[in-house]
Scaffold this motif. Structure first.
Motif, PDB file in Angstrom:
ATOM      1  N   CYS A 441       0.902  -1.330   0.077  1.00 45.01           N
ATOM      2  CA  CYS A 441       0.052   0.122  -0.223  1.00 45.01           C
ATOM      3  C   CYS A 441       0.952   1.174  -0.045  1.00 45.01           C
ATOM      4  CB  CYS A 441      -0.982  -0.033   1.338  1.00 45.01           C
ATOM      5  SG  CYS A 441      -1.758   1.598   1.375  1.00 45.01           S
ATOM      6  N   CYS A 444       0.236   3.448   3.583  1.00 44.41           N
ATOM      7  CA  CYS A 444       0.527   3.031   4.865  1.00 44.41           C
ATOM      8  C   CYS A 444       1.410   2.061   5.173  1.00 44.41           C
ATOM      9  CB  CYS A 444      -0.814   2.484   5.800  1.00 44.41           C
ATOM     10  SG  CYS A 444      -1.370   0.827   5.121  1.00 44.41           S
ATOM     11  N   HIS A 446       1.416  -1.453   4.328  1.00 46.96           N
ATOM     12  CA  HIS A 446       0.870  -2.497   4.326  1.00 46.96           C
ATOM     13  C   HIS A 446       1.189  -3.457   3.088  1.00 46.96           C
ATOM     14  CE1 HIS A 446      -1.781  -5.865   5.185  1.00 46.96           C
ATOM     15  NE2 HIS A 446      -2.333  -5.819   4.109  1.00 46.96           N
ATOM     16  N   CYS A 480      -6.768  -1.141   0.327  1.00 44.84           N
ATOM     17  CA  CYS A 480      -5.977  -1.628   1.312  1.00 44.84           C
ATOM     18  C   CYS A 480      -6.844  -1.935   2.667  1.00 44.84           C
ATOM     19  CB  CYS A 480      -5.044  -0.649   1.923  1.00 44.84           C
ATOM     20  SG  CYS A 480      -4.009  -0.856   3.400  1.00 44.84           S
ATOM     21  N   GLU A 482      -6.140  -1.671   5.663  1.00 38.40           N
ATOM     22  CA  GLU A 482      -5.464  -1.320   6.855  1.00 38.40           C
ATOM     23  C   GLU A 482      -6.043   0.067   6.775  1.00 38.40           C
ATOM     24  OE1 GLU A 482      -3.834  -2.480   9.272  1.00 38.40           O
ATOM     25  OE2 GLU A 482      -3.614  -4.580   8.445  1.00 38.40           O
ATOM     26  N   CYS A 483      -5.866   0.956   5.588  1.00 43.07           N
ATOM     27  CA  CYS A 483      -6.198   2.267   5.521  1.00 43.07           C
ATOM     28  C   CYS A 483      -7.073   2.627   4.381  1.00 43.07           C
ATOM     29  CB  CYS A 483      -5.057   3.008   5.578  1.00 43.07           C
ATOM     30  SG  CYS A 483      -4.223   2.906   3.683  1.00 43.07           S
TER      31      CYS A 483
HETATM   32 ZN    ZN Z   1      -2.682   1.001   3.517  1.00 42.86          ZN
END
Ligand code: ZN
Ligand code: ADP
Ligand code: ZN
Length: 729
Positions: A441, A444, A446, A480, A482-483
């Protein structure tokens, strides 16, 4: 009373034979190597006779009789070799013996068995022949059968096709004494081209002559034991090594002995097999796992009976039942396929040495890139130049440092453009398959990893993300997890991406891809032969492109990320890198057009890369051997690796510590024990590794075997998978 000592072929580690069985009168022909079906507890199992005796320590009534003796038995020499492998590679006797069994003899009760293929042959009798000429009373079919037999015996199958006969017709003819029938064994052939022995006469070069003479001088005569000699035949591709193998095999046969020729992976080395076939015709047997079981069984029996005297095939033919082998050849001896990666983890090169020593055979290991072990230990024979007199192509190192965009350096791109303009052939090697090596990513950082293994998932052209270790697959993410960012970077290139880039850049030049993904759909041989017959094009692939095949009209060879292996913590990295570059360079520029080799790397100063660029094996090996001596790696020690794997990490960790203590208690002070060190998680299993460096292989293996046996009895360690690898690759 006759007692057979039988090693039952069980898969468990905790039963060890041999066990005594009483031989009934009807089994008086049983000998060492006979394969029996025996009662074992409440089961029926296959077992191998490892010894005979007049009496047993067990009372009469405790002794069982074998249920059956199979048609084909193992030569006693191989019984010894199989047991040795089981012991030397920390496996079990029964698994070692499993390697030398006739094909199709399974282990355990459900033993799937292959038998000789028997057919009915029919021959006309004197009376039968008189009856047709004398116009005796015959049915229409009967007459047709006898006519067909006038020229000689035929199989019932053929008569059915040509004369329309059935079993009843034949029975009636036989009852009247007009024909005789008998059972004959038919050999099942695998893709048999039906070639006869052809002598392609070549005049050996002076270097070939010298090499061959050295081998011949070491060849013992029939039945004569002699001290074994082992040679390293060092020569680039095209230097005439195979010609020496062929002539040495011929001389061996002339002395009444047999020969074994090991080649790396079958798919990549059909030429060597074909050349032996063409030269020796039916004296050659081929054995490999892709043959149907019936054909394999028949080839095995042809060797066992001495009808075939030469066996060609991959690592497992080191166990072929060649009668009285006088020569064992290992072609491309550096190839890692000689190591079996499942239990018993034997190294066919070591097994070949052992077998050669047992039977007094000469060992010839040929390669352009010798292993440091062989360079150090074997007697060298050199073939310094190619038979066609051409020089090796110049190798240019292309420095990829300093922010080169994309997988190809401008120099490399220009070289490909030239091929496209002038119409030639090129090979590009990149030792990674797929499209991108990983995704990250951009917002972030990831990274997409396999949920079961600690490795990145590889992006493939079809949009799937795959784990190259366990086969886990998932679809390409849109954002992503995560974000939620949608900016996802595709990092690194594999064969598919390079293929696509070249296709776009060089169109209409054709691009051929060879890796295990393409091979799964088309087969290696097909891709290679399409490339070979094309007028021009680029072959893109993993290390498969550097093996086995020569393409005389290739003018450009390129290797990307040549130092990739050097970034791995493996003491063989330098050796592998040197070998890969040298093998690739050796396969190109063999035609009149000459050739050019480009090596893209970041670590341009690495010894393996520098020496490979200068075609300097001797220089590389000298330096590499010094490094190995200093670090005490093979050939200056033997390595034994113990790996533990399990789902509970804390448990694996503590068990590894326990194992370390068990091993440490049993080895000598000179042995070096390293670890436990973590290996990356694989298929959901956490792993730890211990490594032993020892100067006394046999004793240390015995110590490890004892430590493992102790842990097998320990309940706390039972759920863990423990594997021992002697001579790890
Ligand atoms: Zn991310
Ligand atoms: P290698 O096994 O080292 O790659 P080969 O034995 O396959 O080398 O030889 C390369 C090519 O040269 C083959 O086509 C072979 O038939 C041919 N060849 C080998 N030795 C001779 C020779 N003495 N004279 C002419 N041609 C030869
Ligand atoms: Zn995985």
């Amino acid at each position: 009373m006759s007692i057979a000592k039988v090693e039952p072929l069980l898969t468990t580690r905790n039963v060890s034979g041999p066990f005594d069985y009483r031989l009934p009168e009807a089994m008086s022909e049983v000998e060492v190597g006979s394969v029996l079906v025996v009662p074992f507890g409440r089961r029926r199992v296959v077992g191998v006779v490892v010894g005979l005796a007049d009496r047993s320590d067990l009372p009469q009534d405790r002794l069982a009789e074998p249920l059956e003796a199979l048609e084909a038995g193992v030569p006693p020499e191989l019984v010894g070799l199989g047991r040795w492998v089981g012991e030397e590679y920390c496996s079990t006797t029964s698994r070692g013996l499993g390697l030398v069994l006739p094909p199709g003899v399974g282990t355990g009760a459900e033993a799937r068995r292959v038998r000789p293929l028997v057919e009915l042959e029919v021959e006309a009798t004197e009376k039968g022949l008189r009856t047709i000429s004398g116009g005796g009373r015959l049915g229409l079919r009967q007459r047709a059968v006898l006519r067909a037999l006038a020229a000689g015996p035929k199989l019932a199958r053929q008569l059915a096709a040509s004369a329309g006969s059935d079993r009843a017709t034949l029975r009636r003819l036989e009852a009247r004494g007009l024909v005789e029938t008998r059972e004959v064994e038919r050999r099942r052939r695998h893709r048999s081209p039906g070639v006869g022995a052809v002598r392609e006469g070549v005049e050996l070069t002076a270097d070939q002559r010298a090499g061959l003479d050295a081998v011949l001088a070491a060849l013992p005569d029939e039945g004569k034991a002699s001290s074994t000699r082992s040679f390293l035949l060092h020569g680039v591709t095209g230097s005439g090594k195979t010609e020496i193998y062929l002539e040495a095999a011929r001389a061996t046969l002339a002395r009444g002995r047999g020969a074994i020729v090991l080649v790396p992976e079958i798919a990549l080395t059909p030429q060597t097999m074909d050349r032996f076939r063409r030269r020796f015709g039916d004296s050659v047997a081929l054995l490999h796992s892709r043959m149907p079981a019936g054909a394999r069984y028949d080839e095995w029996r042809r060797l066992r009976s001495g009808e075939a005297r030469i066996c060609v095939g991959p690592r497992s033919v080191v166990f072929a039942p060649v009668v009285d082998p006088g020569l064992i050849v290992i072609d491309e001896e550096h190839d890692s396929s000689y190591k079996q990666e499942s239990d018993p983890r034997y190294d066919a090169r070591e097994v070949a040495r052992r077998r050669a020593a047992d039977v007094g055979a000469v060992l010839v290991c040929g390669t352009a890139t010798p292993r440091p072990e062989s360079w150090h230990e074997l007697e060298r024979l050199e073939l310094p130049s190619r038979v066609d007199g051409r020089r090796l192509p110049p190798v240019e190192i292309v420095d990829m440092r300093g922010g080169i965009r994309g997988p190809l350096h401008p120099t490399t791109r220009e070289a490909f453009n030239e091929v496209a303009r002038e119409g030639g052939k090129a090979i590009l090697l990149i030792n990674r398959r797929g499209w991108s090596t990983h995704l990250t990513c951009r917002s972030c950082g990831h990274a997409w990893e396999c949920p079961h293994c600690d490795v990145s998932l590889v992006l493939h052209r079809d949009g799937g993300l795959r784990c190259h270790h366990c086969g886990h697959a998932e679809t390409k993410p849109r954002s992503c997890p995560e974000c939620s960012s949608v900016t996802i970077a595709r990092v690194g290139s594999g064969t598919q991406r390079v293929e696509a880039e070249l296709a776009e850049r060089l169109a209409p030049l054709e691009i051929f891809r060879l890796d295990s993904d393409s091979a799964a759909s088309r087969g290696h041989a097909e891709v290679l032969s399409r490339f070979e017959s094309a007028r021009s094009g680029v072959l893109v692939g993993t290390q498969m492109v550097a093996k086995g095949h020569d393409f005389p009209d290739v003018t450009l060879s390129v290797i990307l990320d040549a130092d990739a292996a050097l970034r791995l913590p493996d003491f063989r990295s330098e050796e592998r890198t040197f070998s890969l570059i040298t093998q690739l360079a050796g396969r190109s520029g063999r035609g009149a057009a000459g050739g050019r080799v480009l090596v893209q790397a970041l670590a341009t100063g690495a010894p393996s890369i520098r020496h490979a660029a200068m075609h300097d094996s001797a220089g590389f090996l000298a330096q590499e051997l010094e490094r190995r001596r200093a670090l005490r790696y093979p050939p200056f020690s033997h390595l034994i690796e113990i790996a533990l794997a399990g789902t509970d990490e804390a448990r694996v960790e503590s068990s590894a510590e326990t194992m370390r203590e068990l091993v440490a208690d049993r080895i000598s002070a000179d042995d070096e024990l390293l670890g436990p060190a973590p290996l990356f998680r694989l298929r959901g299993k956490h792993r730890r590794r211990l490594l032993l460096k020892s100067g006394r292989r046999h004793e240390t293996v015995a110590a490890v075997r004892d430590a493992v046996a102790t842990t097998v009895r320990d309940r706390a360690l039972r759920e863990l998978a423990i594997s021992v690898d002697v001579d790890p690759q």
